[in-house]
Scaffold this active site. Sequence first.
Site, mmCIF file in Angstrom:
data_model
loop_
_atom_site.group_PDB
_atom_site.id
_atom_site.type_symbol
_atom_site.label_atom_id
_atom_site.label_comp_id
_atom_site.label_asym_id
_atom_site.label_seq_id
_atom_site.Cartn_x
_atom_site.Cartn_y
_atom_site.Cartn_z
ATOM 1 N N LYS A 128 0.803 -1.223 0.000
ATOM 2 C CA LYS A 128 0.000 0.000 0.000
ATOM 3 C C LYS A 128 0.839 1.278 0.000
ATOM 4 O O LYS A 128 2.025 1.276 0.325
ATOM 5 C CB LYS A 128 -1.010 -0.050 1.147
ATOM 6 C CG LYS A 128 -2.144 -1.041 0.781
ATOM 7 C CD LYS A 128 -3.253 -1.142 1.781
ATOM 8 C CE LYS A 128 -4.297 -2.145 1.233
ATOM 9 N NZ LYS A 128 -5.297 -2.508 2.233
ATOM 10 N N ARG A 159 -3.247 -10.396 4.746
ATOM 11 C CA ARG A 159 -3.670 -10.410 3.338
ATOM 12 C C ARG A 159 -2.544 -9.788 2.516
ATOM 13 O O ARG A 159 -2.310 -8.589 2.586
ATOM 14 C CB ARG A 159 -4.962 -9.603 3.193
ATOM 15 C CG ARG A 159 -5.530 -9.586 1.776
ATOM 16 C CD ARG A 159 -6.764 -8.707 1.692
ATOM 17 N NE ARG A 159 -7.337 -8.719 0.357
ATOM 18 C CZ ARG A 159 -6.877 -7.977 -0.654
ATOM 19 N NH1 ARG A 159 -5.846 -7.184 -0.477
ATOM 20 N NH2 ARG A 159 -7.454 -8.054 -1.840
HETATM 21 N N1 PMM Z 1 -7.335 -4.256 0.738
HETATM 22 C C1 PMM Z 1 -7.671 -4.292 -0.560
HETATM 23 C C2 PMM Z 1 -8.726 -5.103 -1.004
HETATM 24 N N2 PMM Z 1 -9.406 -5.887 -0.146
HETATM 25 N N3 PMM Z 1 -9.745 -6.688 2.037
HETATM 26 C C3 PMM Z 1 -9.420 -6.675 3.320
HETATM 27 N N4 PMM Z 1 -10.094 -7.471 4.187
HETATM 28 N N5 PMM Z 1 -8.415 -5.897 3.816
HETATM 29 C C4 PMM Z 1 -7.694 -5.064 3.011
HETATM 30 O O1 PMM Z 1 -6.804 -4.357 3.510
HETATM 31 C C5 PMM Z 1 -8.007 -5.050 1.631
HETATM 32 C C6 PMM Z 1 -9.063 -5.884 1.162
HETATM 33 C C7 PMM Z 1 -6.941 -3.419 -1.525
HETATM 34 O O2 PMM Z 1 -5.760 -4.016 -1.948
HETATM 35 P P1 PMM Z 1 -5.551 -4.613 -3.439
HETATM 36 O O3 PMM Z 1 -6.276 -3.695 -4.386
HETATM 37 O O4 PMM Z 1 -4.084 -4.561 -3.610
HETATM 38 O O5 PMM Z 1 -6.109 -5.989 -3.437
#
Ligand code: PMM
Length: 260
Positions: free
Chosen positions: A204, A240
């Site tokens: 991030k 994650r």
């Molecule tokens: N971050 C993203 C998408 N989904 N779900 C949860 N539970 N926690 C998160 O921090 C989260 C998520 C965004 O990240 P990406 O676009 O790189 O997948």
Amino acid sequence: MGVVNVTPDSFSDGGRYLQAQAAIAHGLALVQAGAELLDVGGESTRSGAAAVAPDEELRRVIPVIEGLKGAGVPISIDTSKAQVATAAVEAGAVLVNDVTALQGDPAMGETVARLGVPVCLMHMQGTPRTMQAQPRYGDVVAEVRAALAQAVARAKAAGIAGDRILVDPGIGFGKTFEHNWALLKHLGRLRELGAPIVLGTSRKAFLGAITGREKPEDRAVATAATVAVAASQGTADVFRVHDVAAARDAVAVGHALRTA
Ligand code: PMM
């Protein structure tokens, strides 16, 4: 938890079949690297991202879930739509990861209760379109904890069993970089909610800001550092991440330190 994003900006052109094949291959590689859970998502939640129609989201994620359900690890569906959650669980997903904490779709709470699967409730201030405009908190940790407590109550009121609820501070979702660091430092205060904690720091922007690494894919080391810290504090249960091998090593380091 390894991230499998099936979004146009994650996988370059080619037909849908190729796109699904690429996502499945990626998911299998994450399992090889040590992922114990895969999170499949078809809607970008990036700041400013536009919403995706349910039909399109289904077209993206269902073939990938079907292709990964034999991979030997449970599959999570990253969606805020009840219709997508239902089809994904029918296709083999066993966890719903809802970044809106049941507020994106009024049918989501009852749908998850009926499906009988666990749910991850993530905190977000605003919506993906607007969340980074002007995030504001008095005490970010206390406010995120209070909002997650409300989300847990909402989930229970919809009929979801308490032991099927996970919470997530939503790093980067309606937070300044300082808010993210404060949440990471005081993550343990979310333990009062009594639910397993999911942490999504992976690649991030707040990590880019301190390392100078502009490309998200160059932030694996910084991501692993956050994982090691949280693992050493014992403040998160699920990480994650996009870079699973590095995160596994970081968990091992954090755990060794914690138990020394
Ligand atoms: N971050 C993203 C998408 N989904 N779900 C949860 N539970 N926690 C998160 O921090 C989260 C998520 C965004 O990240 P990406 O676009 O790189 O997948």
